[in-house]
Design an enzyme around this catalytic site. Structure first.
Site, PDB file in Angstrom:
ATOM      1  CB  SER A   1      29.359 -52.105 -22.178  1.00  0.00           C
ATOM      2  OG  SER A   1      28.441 -51.908 -21.120  1.00  0.00           O
ATOM      3  CD  GLN A   2      32.783 -52.905 -16.977  1.00  0.00           C
ATOM      4  OE1 GLN A   2      31.960 -52.621 -16.101  1.00  0.00           O
ATOM      5  NE2 GLN A   2      33.686 -53.872 -16.797  1.00  0.00           N
TER       6      GLN A   2
ATOM      7  CG  ASP B   1      21.266 -49.918 -23.342  1.00  0.00           C
ATOM      8  OD1 ASP B   1      21.115 -50.809 -22.485  1.00  0.00           O
ATOM      9  OD2 ASP B   1      22.371 -49.608 -23.819  1.00  0.00           O
TER      10      ASP B   1
ATOM     11  CG  HIS C   1      24.041 -52.650 -23.490  1.00  0.00           C
ATOM     12  ND1 HIS C   1      24.427 -51.330 -23.535  1.00  0.00           N
ATOM     13  CD2 HIS C   1      25.058 -53.308 -22.876  1.00  0.00           C
ATOM     14  CE1 HIS C   1      25.612 -51.185 -22.977  1.00  0.00           C
ATOM     15  NE2 HIS C   1      26.024 -52.371 -22.568  1.00  0.00           N
TER      16      HIS C   1
END
Length: 304
Positions: A113-114, A230, A286
């Site tokens: 993710s980030q 997602d 996700h």
């Protein structure tokens, strides 16, 4: 005593045989160490997420795996994923890997993710020790325009909402909320390009820094993994460097449609022409990575 038989030099036949046997023993392939950077609301060492990924990679690769802790505790690592300036986080990680004796010959990086875009920022700003491969699993490389689910505590999520409502591009919010630093408003591209303190900057939206392109192109291979179902990332195509066409939030454009690609501001077009970019897709929500995906796609890349 050296432990060598005194007769050894007088028996050349045995010496030759011993050398021959040594040459026939297959050499153990030592895999490149791996650095992991977790996503929002997670931490370095959660046994249900990064902890289990770290263990699995250590077992499969038989190599050193560092799961990054940004801060001095697991609790601070989690809250820093929301409230510590991303640029400071990258500086912190750069110093961490520079000091780690296990990483001095280089490492493969995998961000969740980030953590995916943070590791790309690291590659662009911190070329030593060298990042050999980058695998971005659900990273948002053109930012996000929406925040449908907050994986933090009630207090953290209320604070995230409060700050975003103050205005994502105000100086205060840009300095205090990580997610604002990769907030990308397609309805106001000019404001985004001027005010975004992280994602616009590493995407060369303002001043183009040649070293960003040079440093990213030193990475031998980059893999972008998108989750096709997602519900966390808006738009999900940001995981493949796509985004909304400017001025609206319905019609999408691919990386190949963007000025970033056409002007090759980061070297991605050149890398792709050399077969150094991979775009993979998972039919799941996700960060729901199926077991087979690890064995079929990720582990083989890390064994190269």
């Amino acid at each position: 005593s050296s432990g060598i038989n005194a007769e050894w030099p007088l028996r050349p036949g045995i010496t030759f045989l011993a050398v021959g046997l040594i040459l026939l023993v297959p050499q153990t392939v030592i895999c490149t160490p791996v650095v992991l950077w977790h996503g929002m609301g997670d931490s370095c060492c959660n046994p249900l997420s990064m902890g289990s990924v770290k263990k699995m990679l250590e077992k499969e690769l038989e190599t050193y795996v560092l799961s990054l802790m940004v801060g001095n505790s697991v609790a601070s690592d989690t809250t820093n994923g929301f409230f510590m300036d991303t640029n400071e986080q990258i500086d912190f990680v750069c110093n961490t890997i520079k000091k780690d004796p296990n990483l001095q010959d280089g490492y493969n990086a995998m961000g969740f993710s980030q953590g995916g875009q943070f590791l790309r920022g690291l590659a662009q700003r911190c070329p030593q020790p060298p990042m050999k491969q980058l695998i971005s699993i659900g990273g948002q490389h053109q930012g996000v325009y929406g925040f449908p689910h907050c994986p933090g505590s009630w207090f953290v999520c209320k604070e995230v909402d409060r700050l975003l409502n103050l205005g994502a591009y105000t100086d205060y919010v840009q300095s205090h909320l990580v997610q604002a630093q990769y907030w990308h408003d397609p309805l106001d591209e000019d404001e985004y390009k001027k005010k975004s303190k992280f994602i616009a900057e590493i995407n060369q939206e303002g001043t183009v820094k040649l070293e960003y392109k040079q440093n990213l192109m030193r990475v031998s291979n980059i893999t972008f993994v998108m989750f096709n179902k997602d519900t966390m990332v808006v738009p999900k195509e940001s995981e493949w460097f796509g985004f909304y066409k400017p001025g609206q939030d319905k019609e999408l454009m691919t990386l190949q449609d963007s000025d970033l690609w056409k002007e090759d501001k980061l070297g991605l077009k050149e890398m792709d022409s050399q077969g150094r970019l991979s775009f993979l897709k998972i039919e799941a929500d996700h960060l729901r990575v199926p077991e087979a995906f690890w064995s079929d796609e990720i582990i083989p890349r890390l064994k190269v």
